[in-house]
Enzyme design. Structure first.
Site, PDB file in Angstrom:
ATOM      1  N   LYS A   9       0.862  -1.256   0.139  1.00 29.95           N
ATOM      2  CA  LYS A   9      -0.419  -0.104  -0.116  1.00 29.95           C
ATOM      3  C   LYS A   9       0.738   1.445   0.047  1.00 29.95           C
ATOM      4  O   LYS A   9       1.963   1.565   0.260  1.00 29.95           O
ATOM      5  CB  LYS A   9      -1.151   0.209   1.444  1.00 29.95           C
ATOM      6  CG  LYS A   9      -2.086  -1.398   1.253  1.00 29.95           C
ATOM      7  CD  LYS A   9      -3.014  -1.395   3.061  1.00 29.95           C
ATOM      8  CE  LYS A   9      -4.169  -2.230   2.567  1.00 29.95           C
ATOM      9  NZ  LYS A   9      -5.118  -2.207   3.222  1.00 29.95           N
ATOM     10  N   TYR A  49     -12.591  -2.316  -3.554  1.00 25.05           N
ATOM     11  CA  TYR A  49     -13.332  -2.483  -2.060  1.00 25.05           C
ATOM     12  C   TYR A  49     -14.216  -2.699  -2.182  1.00 25.05           C
ATOM     13  O   TYR A  49     -14.970  -2.214  -0.717  1.00 25.05           O
ATOM     14  CB  TYR A  49     -12.251  -1.253  -1.451  1.00 25.05           C
ATOM     15  CG  TYR A  49     -11.013  -1.845  -0.507  1.00 25.05           C
ATOM     16  CD1 TYR A  49     -10.024  -2.980   0.237  1.00 25.05           C
ATOM     17  CD2 TYR A  49      -9.741  -1.096  -1.014  1.00 25.05           C
ATOM     18  CE1 TYR A  49      -9.822  -3.583   0.302  1.00 25.05           C
ATOM     19  CE2 TYR A  49      -8.448  -1.703  -0.892  1.00 25.05           C
ATOM     20  CZ  TYR A  49      -8.211  -2.381  -0.123  1.00 25.05           C
ATOM     21  OH  TYR A  49      -7.088  -2.485   0.734  1.00 25.05           O
ATOM     22  N   PHE A  57     -15.819   3.290   7.496  1.00 21.57           N
ATOM     23  CA  PHE A  57     -14.202   3.712   6.835  1.00 21.57           C
ATOM     24  C   PHE A  57     -13.797   3.627   5.567  1.00 21.57           C
ATOM     25  O   PHE A  57     -12.425   4.392   4.731  1.00 21.57           O
ATOM     26  CB  PHE A  57     -13.202   2.824   7.588  1.00 21.57           C
ATOM     27  CG  PHE A  57     -13.160   1.648   7.416  1.00 21.57           C
ATOM     28  CD1 PHE A  57     -12.970   0.670   6.551  1.00 21.57           C
ATOM     29  CD2 PHE A  57     -14.237   0.827   8.085  1.00 21.57           C
ATOM     30  CE1 PHE A  57     -12.985  -0.647   5.907  1.00 21.57           C
ATOM     31  CE2 PHE A  57     -13.692  -0.449   7.884  1.00 21.57           C
ATOM     32  CZ  PHE A  57     -13.553  -1.423   7.075  1.00 21.57           C
ATOM     33  N   ARG A  85      -1.242 -14.306   4.912  1.00 25.68           N
ATOM     34  CA  ARG A  85      -2.260 -13.731   6.250  1.00 25.68           C
ATOM     35  C   ARG A  85      -1.400 -13.103   7.270  1.00 25.68           C
ATOM     36  O   ARG A  85      -2.046 -13.011   7.940  1.00 25.68           O
ATOM     37  CB  ARG A  85      -3.428 -13.949   6.113  1.00 25.68           C
ATOM     38  CG  ARG A  85      -4.934 -14.371   4.900  1.00 25.68           C
ATOM     39  CD  ARG A  85      -5.134 -13.082   4.681  1.00 25.68           C
ATOM     40  NE  ARG A  85      -5.919 -12.328   6.016  1.00 25.68           N
ATOM     41  CZ  ARG A  85      -7.136 -11.264   5.758  1.00 25.68           C
ATOM     42  NH1 ARG A  85      -6.689 -10.823   4.417  1.00 25.68           N
ATOM     43  NH2 ARG A  85      -7.522 -10.786   6.498  1.00 25.68           N
ATOM     44  N   THR A  91      -5.329  -7.524  11.450  1.00 22.64           N
ATOM     45  CA  THR A  91      -4.822  -5.971  10.445  1.00 22.64           C
ATOM     46  C   THR A  91      -4.909  -4.547  11.194  1.00 22.64           C
ATOM     47  O   THR A  91      -4.032  -3.999  10.475  1.00 22.64           O
ATOM     48  CB  THR A  91      -6.857  -6.309  10.110  1.00 22.64           C
ATOM     49  OG1 THR A  91      -7.287  -7.009   9.313  1.00 22.64           O
ATOM     50  CG2 THR A  91      -7.229  -4.709   9.243  1.00 22.64           C
ATOM     51  N   ARG A 102       2.821  -6.092   9.132  1.00 21.78           N
ATOM     52  CA  ARG A 102       1.997  -5.070   9.571  1.00 21.78           C
ATOM     53  C   ARG A 102       2.581  -4.731  11.373  1.00 21.78           C
ATOM     54  O   ARG A 102       2.793  -3.617  11.519  1.00 21.78           O
ATOM     55  CB  ARG A 102       0.848  -5.715   9.671  1.00 21.78           C
ATOM     56  CG  ARG A 102      -0.042  -5.172   8.577  1.00 21.78           C
ATOM     57  CD  ARG A 102      -1.206  -5.963   8.774  1.00 21.78           C
ATOM     58  NE  ARG A 102      -1.915  -5.664   7.740  1.00 21.78           N
ATOM     59  CZ  ARG A 102      -2.863  -5.798   7.147  1.00 21.78           C
ATOM     60  NH1 ARG A 102      -3.415  -7.311   7.917  1.00 21.78           N
ATOM     61  NH2 ARG A 102      -3.804  -5.953   5.960  1.00 21.78           N
ATOM     62  N   HIS A 115      -2.382  -5.671   1.721  1.00 23.94           N
ATOM     63  CA  HIS A 115      -3.631  -6.167   1.526  1.00 23.94           C
ATOM     64  C   HIS A 115      -3.244  -7.572   1.086  1.00 23.94           C
ATOM     65  O   HIS A 115      -2.430  -7.604   0.380  1.00 23.94           O
ATOM     66  CB  HIS A 115      -4.342  -5.228   0.304  1.00 23.94           C
ATOM     67  CG  HIS A 115      -5.573  -6.660  -0.281  1.00 23.94           C
ATOM     68  ND1 HIS A 115      -6.220  -7.245   0.619  1.00 23.94           N
ATOM     69  CD2 HIS A 115      -5.720  -7.194  -1.123  1.00 23.94           C
ATOM     70  CE1 HIS A 115      -7.541  -7.064   0.166  1.00 23.94           C
ATOM     71  NE2 HIS A 115      -6.333  -7.980  -0.874  1.00 23.94           N
ATOM     72  N   GLU A 126      -9.635 -10.927  -7.145  1.00 23.46           N
ATOM     73  CA  GLU A 126      -8.503  -9.836  -7.522  1.00 23.46           C
ATOM     74  C   GLU A 126      -7.921  -9.965  -8.292  1.00 23.46           C
ATOM     75  O   GLU A 126      -7.035  -8.650  -9.084  1.00 23.46           O
ATOM     76  CB  GLU A 126      -8.171  -9.678  -6.390  1.00 23.46           C
ATOM     77  CG  GLU A 126      -8.895  -9.598  -4.945  1.00 23.46           C
ATOM     78  CD  GLU A 126      -8.964  -9.680  -3.755  1.00 23.46           C
ATOM     79  OE1 GLU A 126      -9.553  -9.709  -2.814  1.00 23.46           O
ATOM     80  OE2 GLU A 126      -7.533 -10.208  -3.185  1.00 23.46           O
TER      81      GLU A 126
END
Ligand code: ATP
Ligand code: MG
Length: 137
Positions: A9, A49, A57, A85, A91, A102, A115, A126
């Site tokens: 991102k 999205y 959000f 993941r 998240t 993260r 993501h 995707e």
């Protein structure tokens, strides 16, 4: 062998973390089989999205995805979806495990650096949203 879809991102490309993030994938057994750095259009970000359209959000999420370049990737490996993941972490970076992308790099719930697809159906969808078959090698 399985494929999943990943986005590095804007908060991460901005801080020049692309290589460090790809290293997490590669050193954990995932192979980058497609990659492109792009600036998303508003239509692409909103479409990608769309599942979150009604969430409070959503506006913030779309603006964040438009705030700079992203790196779109297809990752391949054993259990690639679940493994990615795991490598990404929770998240909310405050809840992410040590060693995850993260935990190490994300700034907040919104600016959380990556993501990753969450299931086989979304992974396929995707990947197809951004890549042609012949771009995946
Ligand atoms: P991703 O789909 O990006 O891999 P995820 O599956 O862990 O992340 P989702 O619940 O699908 O999380 O949310 C999608 C994205 O929306 C999150 O990665 C985050 O950037 C953003 N987001 C989710 N919840 C919030 C929130 N409460 N405030 C701000 N942004 C949020
Ligand atoms: Mg998600």
């Amino acid at each position: 062998i399985e494929r999943t879809f990943s986005i590095i991102k804007p908060d991460a490309t901005e801080r020049n973390l692309t290589g460090k993030i790809i290293d997490k994938f590669e050193s954990n057994g995932l192979r980058v089989v497609a990659s492109k750095r792009v600036k998303l259009t508003r239509d692409q970000a909103e479409g990608f999205y769309a599942v979150h359209k009604e969430r409070p959000f959503f506006g913030e999420l779309v603006e964040m995805m438009l705030s700079g370049p992203v790196v779109l990737q297809v990752l391949e490996g054993e259990n690639a979806i679940a493994k990615n993941r795991e490598i990404m972490g929770a998240t909310n970076p405050a809840n992410a495990e040590a060693g995850t992308i993260r935990k190490e790099f994300a700034k907040s719930m919104g600016e959380n650096s990556v993501h990753g697809s969450d299931a086989p159906e979304t992974a396929a969808q995707e990947i197809k949203y951004f890549f042609k078959d012949e771009e995946i090698v």
